[in-house]
Design an enzyme around this catalytic site. Sequence first.
Site, PDB file in Angstrom:
ATOM      1  CB  SER A 222      -0.967  -0.037   1.187  1.00 54.11           C
ATOM      2  OG  SER A 222      -1.949   0.968   1.092  1.00 54.11           O
ATOM      3  CG  ASP A 379      -6.715  -2.250  -3.948  1.00 49.69           C
ATOM      4  OD1 ASP A 379      -7.093  -1.148  -3.502  1.00 49.69           O
ATOM      5  OD2 ASP A 379      -5.537  -2.637  -3.899  1.00 49.69           O
ATOM      6  CG  HIS A 409      -5.976  -1.696  -0.162  1.00 44.08           C
ATOM      7  ND1 HIS A 409      -4.993  -1.509  -1.098  1.00 44.08           N
ATOM      8  CD2 HIS A 409      -5.549  -1.042   0.951  1.00 44.08           C
ATOM      9  CE1 HIS A 409      -4.029  -0.774  -0.577  1.00 44.08           C
ATOM     10  NE2 HIS A 409      -4.334  -0.489   0.664  1.00 44.08           N
TER      11      HIS A 409
END
Length: 439
Positions: A222, A379, A409
């Site tokens: 991320s 995501d 995610h």
Amino acid sequence: RSRCLWQKLAGGLWVASPLPPGCTGGPSRGRMRSSCVLLAALVALAAYYVYIPLPGAVSDPWKLMLLDATFRGAQQVSNLIHYLGLSHHLIALNFIIIAFGKKSAWSSAHVQVTDTDFDGVEVRVFEGSLKPGESLKRSVVYIHGGGWALASAKIRYYDELCAAMAEELNAVIVSIEYRLVPQVYFPEQIHDIARATKYFLRPEVLQKYKVDPGRIGISGDSAGGNLAAALGQQFIQDASLQNKLKLQALIYPVLQALDFNTPSYQQNVNTPILPRYVMVKYWVDYFKGNYDFVQAMIVNNHTSLDVKEAAALRARVNWTSLLPAAITKHYKPVVPATGDARIVQEIPELLDARSSPLIADQEVLRLLPKTYILTCEHDVLRDDGLMYAKRLESAGVDVTLDHFEDGFHGCMIFTSWPTNFSVGIRTRNSFIRWLDQNL
């Protein structure tokens, strides 16, 4: 004392009528009935809060709903704390996250864990055992996610991930505890990870940890994937570095802030754990920007056709040419003719390749090492990873794209009860297997 029951007459009108003889009831029964009604109402409200429509293909949907509801609840509590003037909402939210997951340094028969600092930056080092017949270990510098503002190298989720990497790879894993928003803002997070990694790459430090200088990679998930990608681009241009990174592994990375209407942003606008609105707010927080710009950025007013500063960079995030038809489907680009030039004038960092590695020059990309990119279907950041893979391939870089149709995610860190997801275990295993084969 007389009591009544309700009867429905013709025409749909409800009226009260006396209870039949012997059905008078009493105070205790009335209280019990009230309690049941209250309980039913609370259950209904909880179900309404927890339930959100999810694609049928997503991994463990009900468990994901519960996880998302928990995170949303924590966000709302932190927003209330912020509103009351007690603390910044990100500090409050991170306090909640760390309170539920912080883990002290520990050691086992297979992995030794130590908290220390590299050139003033806190790190947690996981030392796996040497393989039989080898004198030096492989190593990965890992950067945790959390929107540049949340989580820690010392919480259970990242502790377990890095310990698994150290044990299964017989490697040294350096997990960096970089400073977070609102303590610091862009580009200080990059400076922290660069300083810690440069220190680790010193010959005497590698010798101390018995690390092979030719077998070191960098990775992150991320926002950590964003920082890893930025660091990778920075290091290949740094002639002073003796030791170079052998590879980079980016897990559902954040890679650009120019287009918040890629197909994945449109498809997953409200999908857990990272809705589009939340991701745009993380960007604004990272740059210490103005929340008044968030809604305008969501509709791409910051990169509209009349914003000259963005003109030269649009082609680098042109998903109509970078993504296959199976991904673009029926989605249409959102490129307003007129927008708000004040946004990039006040937040020029939006167009900085250090914050958006996807927009780097092709000459920089072609120098990058072998790359692994993991993406998830559900995501908003899916297409950031897909576009970066395409640009890297076009630059001649060896890229492995690992896509999970049922992934969401953040899933890779959710591998143990009660937040154990099937896709979390599979993504982690696939990631570590690639490292084992390529590092």
